[in-house]
Design an enzyme around this catalytic site. Structure first.
Site, short mmCIF file in Angstrom:
data_model
loop_
_atom_site.label_atom_id
_atom_site.label_comp_id
_atom_site.label_asym_id
_atom_site.label_seq_id
_atom_site.Cartn_x
_atom_site.Cartn_y
_atom_site.Cartn_z
N GLU A 147 0.85 -1.19 0.00
CA GLU A 147 0.00 0.00 0.00
C GLU A 147 0.88 1.24 0.00
OE1 GLU A 147 -3.00 0.13 3.08
OE2 GLU A 147 -2.93 2.32 3.19
N GLU A 152 -2.68 11.36 3.08
CA GLU A 152 -3.67 10.92 4.05
C GLU A 152 -3.67 11.95 5.17
OE1 GLU A 152 -4.87 6.82 6.47
OE2 GLU A 152 -2.81 7.12 5.80
#
Length: 593
Positions: A147, A152
């Site tokens: 990932e 974020e």
């Protein structure tokens, strides 16, 4: 009456404001020189997002105990409007969830492997908001497929994460506030078979060596040498987003564009990023890319415009971008020009720099710095002999071995201190050099917000120090080596630099004097030249012909009484139409003085 310092820093104030903050570290921004745009979504057609590019994840609380229902093709939650993609979360009940939002993904539409990617967006950072721009593999599943979280946000911080197939994370963070969130920002992701670099507004936030993930992916592959898809989503609440119940909705994630570039034919010659010199007898030349060793070390490719200085050798450093030139005759605060020509890059065929001349000012020779030791990290097995302090104890026979979410070590130089960082030396622990790959050296003025100035690209050689020079930083109070996202596992780190000059020091024609002795500039227009404290030319402009010379000279004559912190201090040269020059330190407008 406005204080003299404030008045002086406001002359030609518009150009100063435009130039403030141009003191860029080595890893200042990704280079687009040899990239070509191959795909983008500019979001220029109103309505639902382009179905050729985007599909939807659908469902209630699909991961991380989040509170939203991801709706499919519902304009209330995802739409293109006035040139922007708007992902909008609402407080409303749908299919068992108390909020609605959207998660757009290119899965089955667009596949990506390698390149340079960017998103320009404005995010909501209020409590409960959890926006992201991330990558997952086309096959192999999670976590084996890896990932990458290019962007974020939650709990007051932007995160920049890479997770390999064994769920080992490399995570970096940046604390942001509401003023920051009022603006659009650009997140950039540079990815090839060797590295993953995650940037924010031109600053490298996380460097990850792809080799660190060898053998952790599906069938023993490296998960980051396989294709995958992008996701752009606005989550609500859950494990990390915070309680949204007190937040006024809607929450909006606004995207200007998403772009993908791939390398084209390299046709750009290397550029000179900076030239830095010290009284220790070294001139450091930093190039924009790796350069050819033969041309970089050919002494005749460098010429200095001063008969007082002799160049005797040129040596390409281990980063393949920095050349150290040995020189004699370098005097403190003296100003010179270095002409550089004939430097080739490593492309086939090579691109060659024809000629460029850079100004620089000679600063003090860097020394090994010391201060009050600061750090974080839990010693492995609670062994006090491997505390973070051991990484700066001056001994290569000892080592630090600490774990935790935040693991780092550095120095606090003290209240009111201002130190310029010029480089580092580091000595890996035997057998654990790989633990230093991707780790960074960082600076701060408040001990809370940190700025990366150098990232270790790969495991350093064992059994010796690796020395690194960087473009001189702005004056700072704090410096650290950051092992977060892994381990603080190193024998020794050293920080190199020198104390910044007192802000009340005045220069006249490049020489230190206690006062300007009545000097004045009488013949406008005035040419104003701005330098960073390390002597790097950052800008030049000409004032209006009607500028009042007496006001200007009075301000210069009184500048010696200015007292300010050294944060973001600059050196300014002001020259009149007849060539008379005054040179003085001034604070930048945002120094608070």
């Amino acid at each position: 009456m406005k204080p003299w310092c404030s008045y002086f820093s406001s002359i030609a104030s518009l150009p100063v404001l435009l130039l403030t903050g141009l003191l860029i570290p080595v890893a200042g921004q990704p280079s687009y020189d040899n990239y070509q745009l191959v795909w983008s979504d500019e979001f220029d057609v109103d309505g639902l997002p382009d179905s050729k590019n985007w599909g939807y994840e659908k469902g209630c609380s699909v991961r991380n105990n989040e509170d939203q229902y991801y709706a499919e093709a519902r304009e209330k939650n995802s739409r293109v409007e006035d040139g922007f993609l708007i992902i909008e979360a609402h407080r409303e009940t749908m299919s068992g969830c108390n909020y609605t939002s959207a998660n757009l993904r290119t899965m089955g539409k667009r596949s990506f492997k390698y390149g340079l990617f960017e998103i320009r967006a404005k995010i909501d950072i209020r409590k409960g908001s959890w926006p992201a721009w991330w990558w997952l593999p086309n096959s192999g599943g999670w976590p084996r497929g890896g990932e990458i979280d290019m962007m974020e946000f939650y709990s007051g911080k932007c995160l920049f994460n890479v997770m390999d197939g064994s769920q080992k994370w490399s995570s970096k963070t940046k604390t942001v506030d509401s003023q920051w969130a009022d603006k659009f920002h650009v997140w950039t992701w540079e990815w090839d078979s060797l590295k993953i670099d995650l940037w924010l507004d031109g600053t490298l936030m996380n460097h990850y060596a792809v080799a660190n993930a060898n053998g952790t992916g599906p069938n023993g592959e490296n998960p980051f040498r396989r294709p995958g898809y992008m996701l752009v989503n606005q989550a609500i609440g859950g494990n990390n987003g915070g309680d949204p119940s007190g937040t006024t909705f809607p929450i909006r994630y606004i995207v200007d564009y998403v772009r993908h570039y791939l390398p084209g034919k390299d046709t750009a010659a290397p550029k000179v990023v900076s030239v830095i010199a010290s009284t220790g007898g070294t001139i450091m030349v930093l190039f924009s890319e790796s350069v050819d060793k033969t041309s970089a070390e050919k002494l005749s490719n460098y010429a200095i415009g001063s008969t007082d200085i002799t160049l005797s050798a040129a040596k390409l450093q281990s980063d393949n971008r920095t050349v150290a030139i040995t020189a004699s005759g370098l005097e403190i605060d003296s100003r010179h020009e270095l002409t550089i020509r004939g430097i080739a890059d490593r492309a086939v065929p090579a691109n060659t720099l024809t000629e460029v001349t850079k100004e620089f000012i000679v600063v003090r020779e860097p020394v090994k710095l010391t201060g009050t030791i600061i750090g974080k990290g839990t010693p492995y097995n609670d062994n006090s002999g491997v505390r973070y302090e051991m990484a700066v104890d001056g001994k290569t026979s000892t080592y630090s071995d600490c774990t935790g979410n935040q693991v780092w070590v550095g120095y606090d130089f003290g209240d009111g201190a201002a130190v310029i960082i010029t480089g580092f030396r580091y000595y890996p622990r035997d057998g654990y050099a790989d633990r230093m790959s991707g780790k960074s050296f960082e600076i701060s003025n408040d001990g809370t917000t940190w700025e990366k100035v150098y990232t270790i690209a790969s495991a350093p050689p064992e059994g010796s120090f690796t020395a690194v020079s960087i473009a001189n930083t702005k004056p700072v109070r704090y410096v650290r080596y950051n092992g977060s996202g892994g381990y603080l596992n190193v024998s020794e780190v050293e920080f190199l630099g020198f104390a910044a000059d007192s802000p009340s020091v005045i220069f006249f024609n490049g020489k230190r004097v206690p006062h300007l002795n009545g000097g004045s500039l009488l013949h406008p227009p005035f040419t104003v030249t701005l330098y960073s404290l390390d002597g790097r030319l950052t800008g030049r402009w000409v004032t209006a012909a009607g500028e009042d010379p007496m006001s200007l000279s009075r301000i210069l004559d009184r500048a010696g009484s200015c007292r300010t912190t050294s944060r973001q201090l600059h050196i300014v040269t002001i020259e009149d139409a007849q060539g008379r020059r005054l040179q003085v330190h001034i604070p930048s407008p945002d120094s608070g003085n």
